[in-house]
Scaffold this motif. Structure first.
Motif, short mmCIF file in Angstrom:
data_model
loop_
_atom_site.label_atom_id
_atom_site.label_comp_id
_atom_site.label_asym_id
_atom_site.label_seq_id
_atom_site.Cartn_x
_atom_site.Cartn_y
_atom_site.Cartn_z
N ASP A 1 0.75 -1.20 0.17
CA ASP A 1 0.00 0.02 -0.13
C ASP A 1 0.86 1.17 0.06
OD1 ASP A 1 -2.30 -1.49 0.05
OD2 ASP A 1 -2.70 -1.02 2.09
N LYS A 2 2.33 1.22 0.15
CA LYS A 2 3.11 2.27 0.16
C LYS A 2 3.19 3.00 1.21
CE LYS A 2 3.20 2.49 -4.98
NZ LYS A 2 4.36 1.65 -5.00
N ASP A 3 2.90 2.38 2.38
CA ASP A 3 2.66 2.92 3.76
C ASP A 3 3.92 2.18 4.58
OD1 ASP A 3 2.23 4.00 6.34
OD2 ASP A 3 -0.12 3.63 6.01
N PRO A 4 5.17 2.85 4.52
CA PRO A 4 6.11 2.20 5.14
C PRO A 4 6.13 2.03 6.84
CG PRO A 4 6.97 4.12 4.12
CD PRO A 4 5.54 3.71 3.55
N ARG A 5 5.62 3.24 7.28
CA ARG A 5 5.57 3.19 8.54
C ARG A 5 4.64 2.27 9.27
NH1 ARG A 5 8.85 7.47 10.13
NH2 ARG A 5 9.28 8.89 8.69
N ALA A 6 3.56 2.00 8.50
CA ALA A 6 2.57 1.11 9.20
C ALA A 6 3.06 -0.18 8.80
CB ALA A 6 1.18 1.35 8.46
N ALA A 7 3.81 -0.45 7.72
CA ALA A 7 4.69 -1.89 7.41
C ALA A 7 5.54 -1.87 8.48
CB ALA A 7 5.37 -1.72 6.26
N HIS B 1 12.19 -9.91 8.48
CA HIS B 1 13.26 -9.09 8.63
C HIS B 1 13.59 -8.14 7.45
CE1 HIS B 1 14.21 -10.00 12.88
NE2 HIS B 1 14.05 -11.50 12.74
N TYR B 2 13.77 -9.04 6.39
CA TYR B 2 14.02 -8.28 5.07
C TYR B 2 13.17 -7.06 4.59
CZ TYR B 2 15.80 -7.41 0.51
OH TYR B 2 16.29 -6.83 -0.55
N ILE B 3 12.02 -7.40 4.62
CA ILE B 3 10.99 -6.21 4.18
C ILE B 3 10.91 -5.12 5.40
CG2 ILE B 3 8.51 -5.77 3.78
CD1 ILE B 3 8.21 -8.94 3.03
N LEU B 4 11.40 -5.38 6.60
CA LEU B 4 11.38 -4.48 7.48
C LEU B 4 12.55 -3.63 7.14
CD1 LEU B 4 10.61 -3.38 10.20
CD2 LEU B 4 11.84 -5.02 11.44
N SER B 5 13.78 -4.05 6.83
CA SER B 5 14.71 -3.54 6.49
C SER B 5 14.53 -2.71 5.40
CB SER B 5 16.07 -4.35 6.21
OG SER B 5 15.91 -4.94 4.73
N VAL B 6 13.81 -3.11 4.22
CA VAL B 6 13.53 -2.04 3.21
C VAL B 6 12.69 -0.94 3.56
CG1 VAL B 6 12.51 -2.03 0.86
CG2 VAL B 6 13.68 -4.17 1.58
N ALA B 7 11.49 -1.20 4.49
CA ALA B 7 10.85 -0.23 4.65
C ALA B 7 11.62 0.80 5.89
CB ALA B 7 9.70 -0.91 5.58
N LEU B 8 12.39 0.52 6.72
CA LEU B 8 13.44 1.16 7.29
C LEU B 8 14.22 2.18 6.73
CD1 LEU B 8 14.27 -0.99 10.24
CD2 LEU B 8 12.91 0.95 10.45
N HIS B 9 14.89 1.43 5.56
CA HIS B 9 15.64 2.25 4.76
C HIS B 9 14.88 3.34 3.93
CE1 HIS B 9 17.96 3.15 1.09
NE2 HIS B 9 19.01 2.84 1.95
N HIS B 10 13.48 3.28 3.54
CA HIS B 10 12.46 3.91 2.77
C HIS B 10 12.39 5.08 3.86
CE1 HIS B 10 10.14 4.72 -0.46
NE2 HIS B 10 9.24 5.23 0.16
N THR B 11 12.38 4.88 5.10
CA THR B 11 12.00 6.14 5.95
C THR B 11 13.09 6.94 6.30
OG1 THR B 11 11.98 4.55 8.02
CG2 THR B 11 9.97 4.85 7.04
N GLY B 12 14.44 6.36 5.97
CA GLY B 12 15.61 7.14 6.48
C GLY B 12 16.35 6.49 7.42
N ALA B 13 15.77 5.40 8.21
CA ALA B 13 16.53 4.90 9.35
C ALA B 13 17.44 3.50 8.71
CB ALA B 13 15.54 4.14 10.15
N THR B 14 18.59 4.26 8.44
CA THR B 14 19.62 3.42 7.57
C THR B 14 20.28 2.60 8.56
OG1 THR B 14 21.18 5.26 7.33
CG2 THR B 14 19.75 5.17 5.36
N ALA B 15 20.67 2.78 9.55
CA ALA B 15 21.71 2.12 10.34
C ALA B 15 20.79 0.82 10.70
CB ALA B 15 22.10 2.89 11.40
N GLU B 16 19.54 1.10 11.35
CA GLU B 16 18.54 -0.03 11.68
C GLU B 16 18.44 -0.99 10.54
OE1 GLU B 16 14.30 -0.79 14.40
OE2 GLU B 16 14.92 1.29 13.73
N ALA B 17 17.97 -0.17 9.27
CA ALA B 17 17.80 -1.08 8.05
C ALA B 17 18.96 -1.79 7.98
CB ALA B 17 17.56 -0.15 6.83
N ALA B 18 19.95 -1.41 8.07
CA ALA B 18 21.20 -2.37 7.64
C ALA B 18 21.27 -3.46 8.43
CB ALA B 18 22.72 -1.53 7.66
N ARG B 19 21.02 -3.29 9.80
CA ARG B 19 21.03 -4.37 10.70
C ARG B 19 20.14 -5.50 10.24
NH1 ARG B 19 24.02 -6.32 14.59
NH2 ARG B 19 22.59 -6.02 16.47
N GLU B 20 18.76 -5.04 10.02
CA GLU B 20 17.72 -6.01 9.86
C GLU B 20 18.11 -6.70 8.56
OE1 GLU B 20 15.36 -6.93 11.47
OE2 GLU B 20 15.29 -5.58 12.89
#
Length: 536
Positions: A320-326, A344-363
């Motif tokens: 739905d293109k709602d990364p924060r809800a995802a 974990h993988y989709i969570l990493s993509v969604a986090l990267h989309h919202t600018g949380a790059t460090a957490e996204a890299a960990r996921e």
């Protein structure tokens, strides 16, 4: 000592009680295949038949039971052949794997054309092996024999019957069971079709045939067979649900929605709500935001213990293109299943989309540890969305199995959650030390629900799985432990798990890494010597 508690249950430390066998109120019961003591050819089918029949009788009398499908899944998780004759220790492991309180062990034999059935209860909650009970009678009266056996196991005077669940005769039941245990689909179909010919109203055979056709992707034949289930049948609702699944597989989305919505209007069900959400996702190439998430949200409310439902909700919000809800709902998914790599993988993509790059890299790093497929997703995606379509999960079981997974819902602050997680971790550690593995696993799962990346909890869970023979589950837990915090102990435990699943190369790599961290580690050096082989 490993499995000292199991040995105690077996009778060396705790002697059988002389009281009547009795299933405790609210206990989850698993009945394992019976032993054919004399290897009597006429009773070969009765190993599985006894388990199916006794489970039906106990369930009909109001007991909570583990069904055959969940039992087979437990065998698979423990890497036990479905037809294996288990030791008592392995039987206890199966009981722990499904969260059962009571394991029923038994045997059958023929004495002068008289069927003799014996059974006894193993109480996993108290560590008691209860006295053996028995019942006998002509082989032609197998239903009555097992009815008396169930009566004795329950410790009540009430006669146990399951006439609405069984075919009209033991001969038909024999055909049905032979169909369930047949080694090839063709042989299974032959026996099950004979069952229906002899008993056209025995709809359990239709459901078994549906599974065979569905496994073979012959969805039209699967649809035809369940469509013959009568509206007045006890299995009518189950049959209609399976019919909707076949319609979904045949891309008859509107028909599937009509069937599913009618089922949901009659009685709300997480499985039905989830299936409606899946159908909404698949019915159109032009995605319509909000339609699937509405039903997935319903499903999570109806069954808050099932991580797959939370995954579907988070995944649908990503589409739905709602990364924060995802992000929110995928975090709920990994609370319930920390080893869910897709989440974990989709969570990493969604986090990267919202600018949380460090957490996204960990996921992303954790997802790549759990599976190599995510690198393939990324290479195929190029500049497009690396999350593919078609990841939604569909449950074929209308009624969720009885579960002992705690649905811990908390509104406490993060500090309180951390304290509570530490409390459950400590309780799990103490239970592990006294080899109360079932209790330990429950406590560790509570800790991980509150703190999904708690390294020590994952390490302890991996060791518990190793001790319980669940090597594949141990590998997954220990990979997460190492991702959370790299330690010598976790590398050594993962090496042991890899050895158990016959992956010597991966085990050697883990020992090498352990010795790189601590060249003097006695446990690592001992395991290296034990493995032997060429220099490395």
């Amino acid at each position: 000592m490993r499995w000292a508690l199991a040995c105690a249950v077996l009778g060396s430390l705790i002697s059988p009680s002389h009281a009547s066998a009795q299933v405790p109120a609210g206990a989850l019961v698993i009945v394992l295949p019976f032993d054919n003591i004399g290897q009597e050819p006429r009773l070969a089918w009765m190993r599985e038949g006894a388990a199916v029949l006794l489970t039906d009788l106990l369930s009909a009398s109001g007991e909570l039971t583990v069904d055959r499908e969940d039992r087979l899944q437990a065998f698979d998780r423990l890497q036990l052949p479905a037809a294996a004759l288990l030791s008592r220790a392995s039987s206890i492991k199966v009981g722990h794997a499904v969260g059962a309180t009571v394991v029923v062990l038994g045997s059958v034999e023929l004495r002068a054309d008289q069927l003799v059935a014996r059974a006894r209860l193993v109480r996993l909650d108290t560590g008691r092996l209860l006295p053996e009970v028995d019942a006998s009678g002509p082989l032609a009266d197998v239903f009555a024999v097992f009815g008396r056996l169930a009566q004795q196991l329950r410790g009540t005077g009430a006669v146990v019957s399951a006439s609405d669940r069984l075919p009209p005769s033991p001969q038909v039941f024999e055909l049905y069971v032979k169909g369930l245990v047949a080694e090839t689909p063709a042989t299974a179909l032959s026996f099950l079709e004979q069952t229906l010919k002899a008993a056209p109203q025995f709809d359990r055979a239709r459901l078994a045939i549906w599974e065979i056709h569905t496994d073979a992707s012959d969805h039209q034949r699967a649809l035809d067979v369940v469509s013959a289930i009568r509206p007045e049948s006890r299995l009518s609702r189950e049959g209609r649900f399976r019919r909707a699944l076949s319609q979904l597989s045949l891309h008859r989305f509107d028909d599937a929605l009509v069937t599913l919505r009618a089922l949901q209007a009659e009685e709300r069900s997480a499985a039905v709500a989830n299936a409606i959400g899946v159908t909404e996702l698949r019915k159109s190439t032009a995605h319509q935001p909000g339609r699937a998430t509405y039903y997935f949200s319903q499903a999570t409310e109806l069954n808050p213990a099932d991580g797959n439902l939370f995954f579907n909700l988070g995944y649908a919000y990503w589409l739905d293109k709602d990364p924060r809800a995802a992000i929110y709902w995928l975090r709920e998914a990994v609370r319930r299943d920390p080893g869910d790599g897709d989440a974990h993988y989709i969570l990493s993509v969604a986090l990267h989309h919202t600018g949380a790059t460090a957490e996204a890299a960990r996921e992303r790093e954790l997802a790549l540890r759990l599976s190599t497929k995510y690198a393939s997703w990324e290479s195929k995606a190029a500049s497009a969305d690396p999350v593919p379509r078609g990841l939604e999960r569909l449950d074929e079981e209308l009624t969720p199995a009885p579960t002992r997974v705690d649905t811990i819902i908390t509104t406490a602050g993060q500090r309180d959650q951390d304290l509570l997680a530490a409390f459950h971790l400590d309780a799990g550690r103490r239970a592990f030390q006294r080899e109360a593995d079932r209790e330990a696993i429950q406590e560790i799962r509570r800790a991980l629900y509150l703190s999904p990346y708690l390294a020590e909890a994952h390490l302890l869970l991996g060791r518990l799985y190793l001790r319980g023979g669940r090597s594949v589950d141990a590998v997954e837990a220990l990979k997460i432990a190492l991702w959370s915090e790299e330690t010598v102990a976790a590398h050594i435990a993962l090496a042991e798990a890899y050895l158990n699943v016959q992956d010597a190369a991966a085990a050697r790599a883990e020992i090498d890494r352990a010795l790189a961290l601590d060249p003097t580690s006695e446990d690592a050096l001992k395991l290296k010597v034990k493995m032997g082989g060429p220099a490395w």
